[in-house]
Design an enzyme around this catalytic site. Structure first.
Site, PDB file in Angstrom:
ATOM      1  CG  HIS A 244      44.745  49.021  30.527  1.00 17.53           C
ATOM      2  ND1 HIS A 244      45.566  48.136  31.196  1.00 17.53           N
ATOM      3  CD2 HIS A 244      44.354  49.943  31.439  1.00 17.53           C
ATOM      4  CE1 HIS A 244      45.647  48.513  32.461  1.00 17.53           C
ATOM      5  NE2 HIS A 244      44.928  49.608  32.638  1.00 17.53           N
TER       6      HIS A 244
ATOM      7  CD  GLU B 168      46.322  53.394  33.135  1.00 18.87           C
ATOM      8  OE1 GLU B 168      45.578  53.551  34.090  1.00 18.87           O
ATOM      9  OE2 GLU B 168      46.436  52.330  32.535  1.00 18.87           O
TER      10      GLU B 168
HETATM   11  P1  PGA Z   1      45.157  51.108  39.408  1.00 20.01           P
HETATM   12  O1  PGA Z   1      44.810  50.736  37.884  1.00 20.01           O
HETATM   13  O2  PGA Z   1      44.385  52.343  39.734  1.00 20.01           O
HETATM   14  O3  PGA Z   1      44.700  49.907  40.211  1.00 20.01           O
HETATM   15  O4  PGA Z   1      46.619  51.322  39.467  1.00 20.01           O
HETATM   16  C1  PGA Z   1      44.778  51.706  36.905  1.00 20.01           C
HETATM   17  C2  PGA Z   1      44.635  51.070  35.550  1.00 20.01           C
HETATM   18  O5  PGA Z   1      45.337  50.084  35.294  1.00 20.01           O
HETATM   19  O6  PGA Z   1      43.841  51.517  34.721  1.00 20.01           O
END
Ligand code: PGA
Length: 257
Positions: free
Chosen positions: A98, A168
């Site tokens: 992540h 992401e």
């Molecule tokens: P968020 O986080 O939905 O608060 O943007 C997603 C993540 O970082 O996995």
């Protein structure tokens, strides 16, 4: 079997929430009553490791996961938790790489690769997160390509059955104004690009079975568009997963497809 028939994965990432075990138990109780069971959706809740055992015991309607693992099974590694430990405490999934781990724990592509390998060897689903920090970077595509290729280096096609990739973009995480979520084309473009990389690495038959998810300010309002026009096989949800009803609604949205 093809991308269209794939189950949708809705993964909650609680990050460093909530502050106490008492609150965690309350959240789990609320989640258990808010969630509906669907054949075509797999809800997964990735909690802080300290809450995992309690979560597994109380949550029947979702799978459980952790937000990180260390790549060694056991040994003199103070503070680390191995994939086998996570599994024995009830995890079936591990988020790996992540962007917050990359930022706050200095995680590199080489480290994520070792973690992916270890998670898969232990029988966990490994959820590899990739995504550019900014679109201002001329080579943001190359940045994501390296994260995918280096993160999966040496991972065999045989093991790829338990692999999930999450795109992401860092700029979209916990953003008040996710400027490009309105245009799911950006998500679609990147999911196609990642799918092509997977085809190069594993061949068509294996690659089409690897779920590609999107993460970054996902809510029940944008889930439908992301799963249809965005062309992804699920979502990774941070902030919106902290409210049981909202997370359950995201699962409901996915079940409609
Ligand atoms: P968020 O986080 O939905 O608060 O943007 C997603 C993540 O970082 O996995």
């Amino acid at each position: 079997m093809g991308i269209l028939t794939m189950k949708k994965y809705i993964i909650a990432n609680w990050k460093e929430h909530p502050a106490t075990l008492v609150e965690a138990k309350k959240m789990i109780r609320e989640l258990e009553s808010a969630l509906s069971a669907y054949k075509n959706v797999v809800p997964v809740v990735c909690v802080p490791s300290l809450y995992l055992t309690e979560t597994r015991a109380a949550l029947k309607k979702a799978e459980c996961g952790v937000q990180d693992i260390f790549w060694r099974e056991s040994g003199s590694y103070t503070g680390m938790i191995g994939a086998g430990m996570a599994k024995s405490a009830g995890a079936a999934y591990a988020i790996i790489g992540h962007s917050e781990r990359r930022e706050y724990a200095g995680e590199t592509n080489d480290m994520t690769q070792k973690k992916i390998k270890s998670a898969l060897a232990a029988g966990l689903f490994a959820v590899l997160c990739v995504g550019e920090k900014t679109r201002e970077d001329d080579d943001y595509i190359g940045f994501v390509r390296d994260q995918v290729k280096e993160g999966l280096h040496g991972i065999s096609a045989r093991r790829a059955g338990k692999l999930i990739i999450t795109y992401e973009p860092v700029w979209a995480i916990s953003s008040q104004k996710p400027k490009e979520l309105d245009s799911p084309e950006t998500t679609k473009e990147m999911s196609i690009f990642i799918r092509r990389l997977l085809v190069d690495m594993y061949g068509q038959a294996v690659a089409v079975r690897i779920p590609i998810l999107y993460g970054g300010s996902v809510t029940s309002k944008n889930t439908h568009t992301l799963l249809t026009d965005g062309g992804v096989d699920g979502v990774l949800v941070g902030r919106a997963s902290l409210t049981a009803k909202e997370f359950a609604k995201i699962v409901d949205e996915a079940a409609l497809l």
